[in-house]
Design a protein around this motif. Structure first.
Motif, PDB file in Angstrom:
ATOM      1  N   ARG A  44     -21.357 -30.595  18.768  1.00 29.63           N
ATOM      2  CA  ARG A  44     -20.400 -30.572  17.800  1.00 29.63           C
ATOM      3  C   ARG A  44     -19.216 -31.636  17.943  1.00 29.63           C
ATOM      4  O   ARG A  44     -18.967 -31.769  19.054  1.00 29.63           O
ATOM      5  CB  ARG A  44     -20.095 -29.141  17.879  1.00 29.63           C
ATOM      6  CG  ARG A  44     -20.819 -27.902  17.850  1.00 29.63           C
ATOM      7  CD  ARG A  44     -20.927 -27.295  16.255  1.00 29.63           C
ATOM      8  NE  ARG A  44     -21.934 -26.225  16.025  1.00 29.63           N
ATOM      9  CZ  ARG A  44     -21.748 -24.875  16.306  1.00 29.63           C
ATOM     10  NH1 ARG A  44     -20.449 -24.480  16.485  1.00 29.63           N
ATOM     11  NH2 ARG A  44     -22.602 -24.241  16.205  1.00 29.63           N
ATOM     12  N   PRO A  45     -18.593 -31.804  16.852  1.00 35.72           N
ATOM     13  CA  PRO A  45     -17.205 -32.721  16.936  1.00 35.72           C
ATOM     14  C   PRO A  45     -16.165 -31.760  17.613  1.00 35.72           C
ATOM     15  O   PRO A  45     -16.362 -30.535  17.581  1.00 35.72           O
ATOM     16  CB  PRO A  45     -17.174 -32.988  15.542  1.00 35.72           C
ATOM     17  CG  PRO A  45     -17.854 -32.010  14.699  1.00 35.72           C
ATOM     18  CD  PRO A  45     -18.882 -31.579  15.587  1.00 35.72           C
ATOM     19  N   PRO A  46     -15.228 -32.474  17.948  1.00 37.58           N
ATOM     20  CA  PRO A  46     -14.079 -32.063  18.715  1.00 37.58           C
ATOM     21  C   PRO A  46     -13.069 -31.149  17.573  1.00 37.58           C
ATOM     22  O   PRO A  46     -13.263 -31.817  16.366  1.00 37.58           O
ATOM     23  CB  PRO A  46     -13.354 -33.349  19.314  1.00 37.58           C
ATOM     24  CG  PRO A  46     -13.640 -34.409  18.697  1.00 37.58           C
ATOM     25  CD  PRO A  46     -15.213 -34.108  18.178  1.00 37.58           C
ATOM     26  N   ILE A  47     -12.355 -30.261  18.343  1.00 34.01           N
ATOM     27  CA  ILE A  47     -11.355 -29.724  17.337  1.00 34.01           C
ATOM     28  C   ILE A  47     -10.207 -30.558  17.167  1.00 34.01           C
ATOM     29  O   ILE A  47      -9.508 -30.770  18.515  1.00 34.01           O
ATOM     30  CB  ILE A  47     -11.185 -28.285  17.738  1.00 34.01           C
ATOM     31  CG1 ILE A  47     -12.487 -27.359  17.524  1.00 34.01           C
ATOM     32  CG2 ILE A  47     -10.133 -27.667  16.964  1.00 34.01           C
ATOM     33  CD1 ILE A  47     -12.532 -25.851  18.272  1.00 34.01           C
ATOM     34  N   VAL A  48      -9.682 -30.834  16.101  1.00 34.68           N
ATOM     35  CA  VAL A  48      -8.116 -31.656  16.214  1.00 34.68           C
ATOM     36  C   VAL A  48      -7.446 -31.107  15.225  1.00 34.68           C
ATOM     37  O   VAL A  48      -7.733 -29.967  14.237  1.00 34.68           O
ATOM     38  CB  VAL A  48      -8.758 -32.984  15.641  1.00 34.68           C
ATOM     39  CG1 VAL A  48      -9.788 -33.783  16.691  1.00 34.68           C
ATOM     40  CG2 VAL A  48      -9.302 -33.139  14.436  1.00 34.68           C
TER      41      VAL A  48
ATOM     42  N   LEU B  34      -4.782 -31.195  11.869  1.00 35.02           N
ATOM     43  CA  LEU B  34      -5.027 -31.589  10.551  1.00 35.02           C
ATOM     44  C   LEU B  34      -4.672 -33.006   9.883  1.00 35.02           C
ATOM     45  O   LEU B  34      -5.566 -33.602   9.491  1.00 35.02           O
ATOM     46  CB  LEU B  34      -4.127 -30.878   9.257  1.00 35.02           C
ATOM     47  CG  LEU B  34      -4.568 -31.178   8.003  1.00 35.02           C
ATOM     48  CD1 LEU B  34      -6.167 -30.825   7.540  1.00 35.02           C
ATOM     49  CD2 LEU B  34      -3.513 -30.125   7.018  1.00 35.02           C
ATOM     50  N   ALA B  35      -3.915 -33.761  10.695  1.00 37.30           N
ATOM     51  CA  ALA B  35      -3.388 -35.080  10.557  1.00 37.30           C
ATOM     52  C   ALA B  35      -4.721 -35.907  11.050  1.00 37.30           C
ATOM     53  O   ALA B  35      -5.008 -36.998  10.271  1.00 37.30           O
ATOM     54  CB  ALA B  35      -2.116 -35.372  11.135  1.00 37.30           C
ATOM     55  N   THR B  36      -5.087 -35.563  12.121  1.00 35.60           N
ATOM     56  CA  THR B  36      -6.181 -36.388  12.812  1.00 35.60           C
ATOM     57  C   THR B  36      -7.452 -36.499  11.945  1.00 35.60           C
ATOM     58  O   THR B  36      -8.178 -37.314  11.947  1.00 35.60           O
ATOM     59  CB  THR B  36      -6.487 -35.950  14.313  1.00 35.60           C
ATOM     60  OG1 THR B  36      -5.242 -36.122  15.102  1.00 35.60           O
ATOM     61  CG2 THR B  36      -7.630 -36.638  14.957  1.00 35.60           C
ATOM     62  N   TRP B  37      -7.837 -35.262  11.730  1.00 37.75           N
ATOM     63  CA  TRP B  37      -8.887 -35.016  10.601  1.00 37.75           C
ATOM     64  C   TRP B  37      -8.753 -35.719   9.146  1.00 37.75           C
ATOM     65  O   TRP B  37      -9.571 -36.225   8.888  1.00 37.75           O
ATOM     66  CB  TRP B  37      -9.025 -33.430  10.301  1.00 37.75           C
ATOM     67  CG  TRP B  37     -10.242 -33.336   9.333  1.00 37.75           C
ATOM     68  CD1 TRP B  37     -11.554 -33.217   9.827  1.00 37.75           C
ATOM     69  CD2 TRP B  37     -10.282 -33.316   7.872  1.00 37.75           C
ATOM     70  NE1 TRP B  37     -12.111 -32.918   8.400  1.00 37.75           N
ATOM     71  CE2 TRP B  37     -11.436 -33.003   7.520  1.00 37.75           C
ATOM     72  CE3 TRP B  37      -9.159 -33.187   7.058  1.00 37.75           C
ATOM     73  CZ2 TRP B  37     -11.654 -32.915   6.107  1.00 37.75           C
ATOM     74  CZ3 TRP B  37      -9.274 -33.328   5.720  1.00 37.75           C
ATOM     75  CH2 TRP B  37     -10.596 -33.124   5.134  1.00 37.75           C
ATOM     76  N   GLN B  38      -7.531 -35.655   8.846  1.00 36.99           N
ATOM     77  CA  GLN B  38      -7.419 -36.170   7.548  1.00 36.99           C
ATOM     78  C   GLN B  38      -7.638 -37.767   7.614  1.00 36.99           C
ATOM     79  O   GLN B  38      -8.014 -38.388   6.659  1.00 36.99           O
ATOM     80  CB  GLN B  38      -5.883 -36.024   6.814  1.00 36.99           C
ATOM     81  CG  GLN B  38      -5.627 -36.505   5.384  1.00 36.99           C
ATOM     82  CD  GLN B  38      -6.491 -35.836   4.464  1.00 36.99           C
ATOM     83  OE1 GLN B  38      -6.771 -34.693   4.489  1.00 36.99           O
ATOM     84  NE2 GLN B  38      -7.236 -36.437   3.883  1.00 36.99           N
ATOM     85  N   SER B  39      -6.793 -38.512   8.767  1.00 38.27           N
ATOM     86  CA  SER B  39      -7.142 -39.883   8.945  1.00 38.27           C
ATOM     87  C   SER B  39      -8.584 -40.111   9.087  1.00 38.27           C
ATOM     88  O   SER B  39      -8.974 -41.354   8.558  1.00 38.27           O
ATOM     89  CB  SER B  39      -6.483 -40.124  10.293  1.00 38.27           C
ATOM     90  OG  SER B  39      -6.485 -41.521  10.559  1.00 38.27           O
ATOM     91  N   ALA B  40      -9.274 -39.494   9.975  1.00 44.54           N
ATOM     92  CA  ALA B  40     -10.800 -39.857  10.048  1.00 44.54           C
ATOM     93  C   ALA B  40     -11.396 -39.495   8.416  1.00 44.54           C
ATOM     94  O   ALA B  40     -12.319 -40.326   8.414  1.00 44.54           O
ATOM     95  CB  ALA B  40     -11.275 -38.745  11.256  1.00 44.54           C
ATOM     96  N   ARG B  41     -11.004 -38.660   7.891  1.00 47.23           N
ATOM     97  CA  ARG B  41     -11.771 -38.294   6.526  1.00 47.23           C
ATOM     98  C   ARG B  41     -11.256 -39.350   5.512  1.00 47.23           C
ATOM     99  O   ARG B  41     -12.072 -39.943   4.749  1.00 47.23           O
ATOM    100  CB  ARG B  41     -11.116 -37.179   6.023  1.00 47.23           C
ATOM    101  CG  ARG B  41     -11.570 -36.687   4.593  1.00 47.23           C
ATOM    102  CD  ARG B  41     -13.080 -36.482   4.355  1.00 47.23           C
ATOM    103  NE  ARG B  41     -13.693 -36.359   3.165  1.00 47.23           N
ATOM    104  CZ  ARG B  41     -14.301 -37.182   2.563  1.00 47.23           C
ATOM    105  NH1 ARG B  41     -14.875 -38.298   3.086  1.00 47.23           N
ATOM    106  NH2 ARG B  41     -14.820 -37.189   1.354  1.00 47.23           N
ATOM    107  N   ASP B  42     -10.123 -40.045   5.468  1.00 44.92           N
ATOM    108  CA  ASP B  42      -9.752 -41.143   4.788  1.00 44.92           C
ATOM    109  C   ASP B  42     -10.498 -42.298   5.134  1.00 44.92           C
ATOM    110  O   ASP B  42     -10.832 -43.182   4.248  1.00 44.92           O
ATOM    111  CB  ASP B  42      -8.284 -41.088   4.855  1.00 44.92           C
ATOM    112  CG  ASP B  42      -7.429 -40.332   4.281  1.00 44.92           C
ATOM    113  OD1 ASP B  42      -8.009 -39.417   3.300  1.00 44.92           O
ATOM    114  OD2 ASP B  42      -6.060 -40.193   4.508  1.00 44.92           O
TER     115      ASP B  42
END
Length: 137
Positions: free
Chosen positions: A15-19, A21-29
């Protein structure tokens, strides 16, 4: 019951790491940029496919179906257009060994009433021998 590690920063195996919201949003962008490029590339390929030159086809060529051999032009059924789905077929393979995508598509098209009402016929063609294909139909 779902279990989580006692340390929220430790990912479960596979499973991917838990991060945050800002880190997730950056990866999503970043991923969205790649997804859009992929979509645009697919659109360009589809446009190029539509621009491929045409080949004249002899409508008298026979195809075999439940009523035996018929001229290809008869597949139009008196309608102006014909949509043909090419079902990939593996001679001698059991039903489970046929193309999964083609099988899924074929199983979702129960009838062509909607198309027929719009002066369009629908046919599924394959290179398989009718005696094998018939039981599949």
């Amino acid at each position: 019951m779902t279990t989580t590690p006692s340390d929220p920063n430790t990912a479960l195996p596979g499973r991917p790491p838990i991060v945050d919201l800002a880190t997730w949003q950056s990866a999503r962008d970043e991923l969205l940029i790649r997804e859009k490029a992929h979509t645009h590339s697919g659109d360009a390929i589809a446009a190029a496919r539509r621009r491929l030159p045409m080949v004249e086809f002899d409508g008298a060529v026979e195809v075999v179906g439940p009523d035996g051999p018929v001229p290809f032009r008869d597949l139009f059924g008196g309608r102006d257009e014909l949509v043909v789905y090419k079902h990939m077929w593996y001679d001698g393979a059991p039903h489970q060994g046929q193309c999964e995508g083609c099988t899924t598509t074929a199983s979702h098209v129960k009838d062509a009433v909607y198309l027929n009402a719009r002066n369009v016929s629908y046919a599924v063609l394959t290179t398989g021998r009718w005696d094998e294909v018939a039981s599949y139909v």
